[in-house]
Design a protein around this motif. Structure first.
Motif, PDB file in Angstrom:
ATOM      1  N   VAL A   1      12.098  26.571 -58.370  1.00 28.07           N
ATOM      2  CA  VAL A   1      10.974  26.380 -59.283  1.00 28.07           C
ATOM      3  C   VAL A   1       9.954  25.513 -58.550  1.00 28.07           C
ATOM      4  CG1 VAL A   1      10.187  25.344 -61.440  1.00 28.07           C
ATOM      5  CG2 VAL A   1      12.368  26.601 -61.370  1.00 28.07           C
ATOM      6  N   ILE A   2       8.762  26.064 -58.317  1.00 27.25           N
ATOM      7  CA  ILE A   2       7.695  25.354 -57.620  1.00 27.25           C
ATOM      8  C   ILE A   2       6.647  24.942 -58.643  1.00 27.25           C
ATOM      9  CG2 ILE A   2       5.952  25.490 -55.810  1.00 27.25           C
ATOM     10  CD1 ILE A   2       7.664  27.705 -54.511  1.00 27.25           C
ATOM     11  N   LEU A   3       6.305  23.676 -58.645  1.00 27.27           N
ATOM     12  CA  LEU A   3       5.346  23.141 -59.614  1.00 27.27           C
ATOM     13  C   LEU A   3       3.933  23.155 -59.044  1.00 27.27           C
ATOM     14  CD1 LEU A   3       7.413  20.008 -60.712  1.00 27.27           C
ATOM     15  CD2 LEU A   3       7.193  22.166 -61.973  1.00 27.27           C
ATOM     16  N   SER A   4       2.976  23.534 -59.862  1.00 27.92           N
ATOM     17  CA  SER A   4       1.572  23.407 -59.478  1.00 27.92           C
ATOM     18  C   SER A   4       1.121  21.975 -59.719  1.00 27.92           C
ATOM     19  CB  SER A   4       0.708  24.384 -60.281  1.00 27.92           C
ATOM     20  OG  SER A   4       0.838  24.137 -61.669  1.00 27.92           O
ATOM     21  N   ALA A   5       0.057  21.566 -59.049  1.00 30.01           N
ATOM     22  CA  ALA A   5      -0.370  20.171 -59.088  1.00 30.01           C
ATOM     23  C   ALA A   5      -0.688  19.687 -60.500  1.00 30.01           C
ATOM     24  CB  ALA A   5      -1.581  19.976 -58.178  1.00 30.01           C
ATOM     25  N   ASP A   6      -1.184  20.566 -61.357  1.00 29.50           N
ATOM     26  CA  ASP A   6      -1.544  20.131 -62.698  1.00 29.50           C
ATOM     27  C   ASP A   6      -0.331  19.949 -63.609  1.00 29.50           C
ATOM     28  OD1 ASP A   6      -0.992  22.817 -62.765  1.00 29.50           O
ATOM     29  OD2 ASP A   6      -2.752  23.394 -63.927  1.00 29.50           O
ATOM     30  N   ASN A   7       0.856  20.226 -63.082  1.00 33.25           N
ATOM     31  CA  ASN A   7       2.076  20.023 -63.868  1.00 33.25           C
ATOM     32  C   ASN A   7       2.955  18.886 -63.346  1.00 33.25           C
ATOM     33  OD1 ASN A   7       1.740  22.106 -65.849  1.00 33.25           O
ATOM     34  ND2 ASN A   7       2.246  23.619 -64.264  1.00 33.25           N
ATOM     35  N   TYR A   8       2.520  18.209 -62.291  1.00 30.80           N
ATOM     36  CA  TYR A   8       3.324  17.115 -61.738  1.00 30.80           C
ATOM     37  C   TYR A   8       3.583  16.033 -62.787  1.00 30.80           C
ATOM     38  CZ  TYR A   8       2.142  18.940 -57.052  1.00 30.80           C
ATOM     39  OH  TYR A   8       1.975  19.727 -55.941  1.00 30.80           O
ATOM     40  N   ASP A   9       2.531  15.603 -63.449  1.00 34.88           N
ATOM     41  CA  ASP A   9       2.674  14.501 -64.406  1.00 34.88           C
ATOM     42  C   ASP A   9       3.600  14.872 -65.560  1.00 34.88           C
ATOM     43  OD1 ASP A   9       1.012  12.936 -62.873  1.00 34.88           O
ATOM     44  OD2 ASP A   9      -0.780  13.294 -64.095  1.00 34.88           O
ATOM     45  N   MET A  10       3.470  16.076 -66.065  1.00 37.52           N
ATOM     46  CA  MET A  10       4.332  16.509 -67.159  1.00 37.52           C
ATOM     47  C   MET A  10       5.795  16.498 -66.729  1.00 37.52           C
ATOM     48  SD  MET A  10       4.515  20.196 -69.129  1.00 37.52           S
ATOM     49  CE  MET A  10       3.018  19.940 -70.065  1.00 37.52           C
ATOM     50  N   TRP A  11       6.063  17.020 -65.543  1.00 38.07           N
ATOM     51  CA  TRP A  11       7.445  17.114 -65.081  1.00 38.07           C
ATOM     52  C   TRP A  11       8.078  15.735 -64.907  1.00 38.07           C
ATOM     53  CZ3 TRP A  11      10.920  20.727 -65.228  1.00 38.07           C
ATOM     54  CH2 TRP A  11      12.104  20.559 -64.502  1.00 38.07           C
ATOM     55  N   LEU A  12       7.320  14.783 -64.426  1.00 40.04           N
ATOM     56  CA  LEU A  12       7.859  13.452 -64.153  1.00 40.04           C
ATOM     57  C   LEU A  12       7.856  12.538 -65.371  1.00 40.04           C
ATOM     58  CD1 LEU A  12       6.201  12.764 -60.671  1.00 40.04           C
ATOM     59  CD2 LEU A  12       8.563  13.471 -61.111  1.00 40.04           C
ATOM     60  N   ASP A  13       7.167  12.909 -66.430  1.00 44.65           N
ATOM     61  CA  ASP A  13       7.002  12.052 -67.603  1.00 44.65           C
ATOM     62  C   ASP A  13       8.339  11.804 -68.312  1.00 44.65           C
ATOM     63  OD1 ASP A  13       6.216  10.684 -69.836  1.00 44.65           O
ATOM     64  OD2 ASP A  13       4.854  12.239 -70.596  1.00 44.65           O
ATOM     65  N   LYS A  14       8.853  10.586 -68.212  1.00 44.50           N
ATOM     66  CA  LYS A  14      10.147  10.255 -68.796  1.00 44.50           C
ATOM     67  C   LYS A  14      10.108  10.215 -70.325  1.00 44.50           C
ATOM     68  CE  LYS A  14      12.667   7.095 -66.708  1.00 44.50           C
ATOM     69  NZ  LYS A  14      13.741   7.850 -66.039  1.00 44.50           N
ATOM     70  N   SER A  15       8.916  10.132 -70.899  1.00 44.90           N
ATOM     71  CA  SER A  15       8.825  10.111 -72.356  1.00 44.90           C
ATOM     72  C   SER A  15       8.952  11.511 -72.965  1.00 44.90           C
ATOM     73  CB  SER A  15       7.494   9.478 -72.794  1.00 44.90           C
ATOM     74  OG  SER A  15       6.400  10.297 -72.419  1.00 44.90           O
ATOM     75  N   LEU A  16       8.841  12.540 -72.132  1.00 43.75           N
ATOM     76  CA  LEU A  16       9.019  13.913 -72.599  1.00 43.75           C
ATOM     77  C   LEU A  16      10.502  14.252 -72.476  1.00 43.75           C
ATOM     78  CD1 LEU A  16       6.758  16.926 -71.582  1.00 43.75           C
ATOM     79  CD2 LEU A  16       9.140  17.170 -72.233  1.00 43.75           C
ATOM     80  N   LYS A  17      11.203  14.256 -73.601  1.00 39.30           N
ATOM     81  CA  LYS A  17      12.658  14.384 -73.583  1.00 39.30           C
ATOM     82  C   LYS A  17      13.172  15.717 -74.135  1.00 39.30           C
ATOM     83  CE  LYS A  17      13.194   9.367 -74.116  1.00 39.30           C
ATOM     84  NZ  LYS A  17      13.500   9.137 -72.690  1.00 39.30           N
ATOM     85  N   ASP A  18      12.275  16.568 -74.609  1.00 45.55           N
ATOM     86  CA  ASP A  18      12.693  17.869 -75.136  1.00 45.55           C
ATOM     87  C   ASP A  18      12.479  18.925 -74.060  1.00 45.55           C
ATOM     88  OD1 ASP A  18      13.149  20.239 -76.443  1.00 45.55           O
ATOM     89  OD2 ASP A  18      12.045  19.680 -78.266  1.00 45.55           O
ATOM     90  N   PRO A  19      13.556  19.411 -73.449  1.00 44.25           N
ATOM     91  CA  PRO A  19      13.401  20.354 -72.334  1.00 44.25           C
ATOM     92  C   PRO A  19      12.750  21.671 -72.732  1.00 44.25           C
ATOM     93  CG  PRO A  19      15.709  20.133 -72.958  1.00 44.25           C
ATOM     94  CD  PRO A  19      14.967  19.078 -73.713  1.00 44.25           C
ATOM     95  N   ARG A  20      12.679  21.958 -74.009  1.00 43.38           N
ATOM     96  CA  ARG A  20      12.024  23.200 -74.422  1.00 43.38           C
ATOM     97  C   ARG A  20      10.542  23.189 -74.066  1.00 43.38           C
ATOM     98  NH1 ARG A  20      13.809  23.323 -80.611  1.00 43.38           N
ATOM     99  NH2 ARG A  20      13.190  21.125 -80.303  1.00 43.38           N
ATOM    100  N   HIS A  21       9.950  21.998 -73.975  1.00 41.51           N
ATOM    101  CA  HIS A  21       8.535  21.894 -73.621  1.00 41.51           C
ATOM    102  C   HIS A  21       8.282  22.136 -72.137  1.00 41.51           C
ATOM    103  CE1 HIS A  21       7.719  20.670 -77.632  1.00 41.51           C
ATOM    104  NE2 HIS A  21       8.266  19.472 -77.531  1.00 41.51           N
ATOM    105  N   LEU A  22       9.345  22.305 -71.372  1.00 47.63           N
ATOM    106  CA  LEU A  22       9.208  22.517 -69.928  1.00 47.63           C
ATOM    107  C   LEU A  22       9.465  23.960 -69.521  1.00 47.63           C
ATOM    108  CD1 LEU A  22      11.263  19.363 -68.884  1.00 47.63           C
ATOM    109  CD2 LEU A  22       8.768  19.567 -68.803  1.00 47.63           C
ATOM    110  N   GLU A  23       9.946  24.757 -70.439  1.00 51.22           N
ATOM    111  CA  GLU A  23      10.402  26.102 -70.091  1.00 51.22           C
ATOM    112  C   GLU A  23       9.295  26.993 -69.535  1.00 51.22           C
ATOM    113  OE1 GLU A  23      12.319  27.529 -73.602  1.00 51.22           O
ATOM    114  OE2 GLU A  23      14.120  26.291 -73.309  1.00 51.22           O
TER     115      GLU A  23
END
Length: 207
Positions: free
Chosen positions: A151-173
């Motif tokens: 899975v390769i992340l685009s630059a505009d998704n770096y912050d979302m992926w690393l955000d520890k406050s986002l705990k619901d993995p469904r938002h990452l699918e």
């Protein structure tokens, strides 16, 4: 450091050309201070509850389709996500009787940001921090070699992926899709990459 928003880091790394599981690799992750840090973690995730560290030989990769369900990964995908920055990765062709390695990289030569998850494991010799790389279905470029790709992340998704406050993995699918074909390139390299003892620039030179 500029690309991944790392303000300061004590963990510098030398160039590597042939990284293998069980070795330490540089990753980017968010600290408790909400800033991004560059740390050295061992490739091959050991869940915190595991009694046997040898499980890491089976957890170098995590399938994105089941990462939120598997006991080894479901905690990490919620709170322990990281990015593994690389120049590219190797994949072997499966066509014909003779296999050959290929180097896969971003067409514009920018760093490739692989999506990862990490855990810490308390063993008899202290705490070991380890990681896995998420995988998804291969795009058309890579499918000629293998049916899976990181899975390769685009630059505009770096912050979302690393955000520890986002705990619901469904938002990452929505991030678990094959990277666009036109942004990936590859070429054949020497079979010297088959030995982890070979870790020098010639590994990534075209043949």
């Amino acid at each position: 450091m500029a690309i991944f928003g790392i303000i300061e880091s004590q963990n510098r790394t030398n160039p590597r050309y042939n990284v293998a599981p069980t070795q330490d690799v540089g990753v980017v992750r968010q600290g408790d201070d909400k800033s991004n840090h560059f740390d050295q973690l061992r490739w091959g995730l050991i869940p915190s509850w595991s009694k046997d560290p040898s499980i890491s030989t089976h957890t170098i990769n995590a399938r994105s389709e089941t990462v939120a369900e598997k006991p080894s990964f479901r905690h990490a995908i919620k709170v322990n996500r990281c990015i593994i920055p690389v120049s590219g990765f190797y994949e072997w062709s499966r066509l014909g009787g003779e296999k050959s390695p290929h180097f896969i990289y971003m067409a514009d030569k920018t760093p490739m940001a692989l999506a990862g998850i990490w855990e810490h494991w308390a063993g008899p010799d202290g705490v070991i921090e380890t990681f896995s790389i998420l995988t998804t279905s291969a795009n058309k470029v890579i499918s000629q070699l293998h049916d899976r790709m990181p899975v390769i992340l685009s630059a505009d998704n770096y912050d979302m992926w690393l955000d520890k406050s986002l705990k619901d993995p469904r938002h990452l699918e929505h991030l678990y899709i094959p990277y666009p074909d036109e942004e990936i390139s590859l070429y054949e390299v020497s079979k010297i990459v088959n030995s982890v003892r070979n870790d020098f620039p010639e590994c990534i030179e075209p043949v």
